[in-house]
Design a protein around this motif. Structure first.
Motif, short mmCIF file in Angstrom:
data_model
loop_
_atom_site.label_atom_id
_atom_site.label_comp_id
_atom_site.label_asym_id
_atom_site.label_seq_id
_atom_site.Cartn_x
_atom_site.Cartn_y
_atom_site.Cartn_z
N VAL A 34 0.86 -1.18 0.00
CA VAL A 34 0.00 0.00 0.00
C VAL A 34 0.90 1.23 0.00
N ILE A 35 0.68 2.10 -0.96
CA ILE A 35 1.46 3.33 -1.10
C ILE A 35 0.76 4.47 -0.37
N SER A 36 -0.56 4.53 -0.49
CA SER A 36 -1.33 5.62 0.10
C SER A 36 -2.73 5.12 0.42
N PHE A 37 -3.30 5.65 1.52
CA PHE A 37 -4.64 5.27 1.92
C PHE A 37 -5.37 6.51 2.43
N SER A 38 -6.59 6.71 1.99
CA SER A 38 -7.39 7.85 2.42
C SER A 38 -8.71 7.35 2.99
N ASN A 39 -8.94 7.64 4.26
CA ASN A 39 -10.22 7.30 4.89
C ASN A 39 -11.35 8.17 4.34
N GLU A 40 -11.04 9.41 4.01
CA GLU A 40 -12.06 10.33 3.56
C GLU A 40 -12.72 9.89 2.25
N SER A 41 -11.91 9.44 1.32
CA SER A 41 -12.47 9.06 0.01
C SER A 41 -12.46 7.55 -0.22
N SER A 42 -12.06 6.79 0.79
CA SER A 42 -11.95 5.32 0.67
C SER A 42 -11.11 4.93 -0.54
N THR A 43 -9.99 5.60 -0.70
CA THR A 43 -9.09 5.35 -1.82
C THR A 43 -7.80 4.73 -1.32
N VAL A 44 -7.38 3.68 -2.02
CA VAL A 44 -6.11 3.02 -1.71
C VAL A 44 -5.28 3.01 -2.98
N ILE A 45 -4.04 3.43 -2.86
CA ILE A 45 -3.10 3.34 -3.98
C ILE A 45 -2.09 2.27 -3.58
N TYR A 46 -1.90 1.30 -4.45
CA TYR A 46 -1.00 0.20 -4.12
C TYR A 46 -0.07 -0.09 -5.29
N GLN A 47 1.02 -0.76 -4.96
CA GLN A 47 1.99 -1.15 -5.98
C GLN A 47 2.08 -2.67 -5.98
N LEU A 48 1.95 -3.25 -7.16
CA LEU A 48 2.11 -4.69 -7.34
C LEU A 48 3.41 -4.93 -8.08
N VAL A 49 4.16 -5.94 -7.64
CA VAL A 49 5.42 -6.28 -8.29
C VAL A 49 5.30 -7.70 -8.86
N PHE A 50 5.61 -7.82 -10.14
CA PHE A 50 5.60 -9.10 -10.83
C PHE A 50 6.97 -9.34 -11.44
N SER A 51 7.35 -10.59 -11.58
CA SER A 51 8.56 -10.93 -12.32
C SER A 51 8.15 -11.27 -13.75
N VAL A 52 9.04 -11.05 -14.65
CA VAL A 52 8.77 -11.30 -16.06
C VAL A 52 9.66 -12.45 -16.51
#
Length: 68
Positions: free
Chosen positions: A20-38
């Motif tokens: 989780v990069i960022s979380f906002s209770n006010e707008s119920s928004t979560v910004i997350y980063q997913l890491v995959f191998s190629v």
């Protein structure tokens, strides 16, 4: 997120981590980063356009939410 993607038949073998990069209770928004191998070169034909497509990755999470 870790459970969803690591157990996915389509993405599980490529998934490495979720954070989780960022979380906002006010707008119920979560910004997350997913890491995959190629896969190592030469890449599988169409791999980045299909399996690593942002819409496909998003739909894995969406399907998990619908299933619950």
């Amino acid at each position: 997120l870790t459970e969803v993607y690591s157990s996915s038949p389509a993405l599980g073998r490529y998934f490495r981590s979720a954070q989780v990069i960022s979380f906002s209770n006010e707008s119920s928004t979560v910004i997350y980063q997913l890491v995959f191998s190629v896969p190592p070169p030469p890449p599988i034909e169409g791999f980045m356009e299909t399996t690593m497509n942002p819409d496909f990755i998003r739909n894995i999470l969406r399907q998990n939410i619908y299933d619950e």
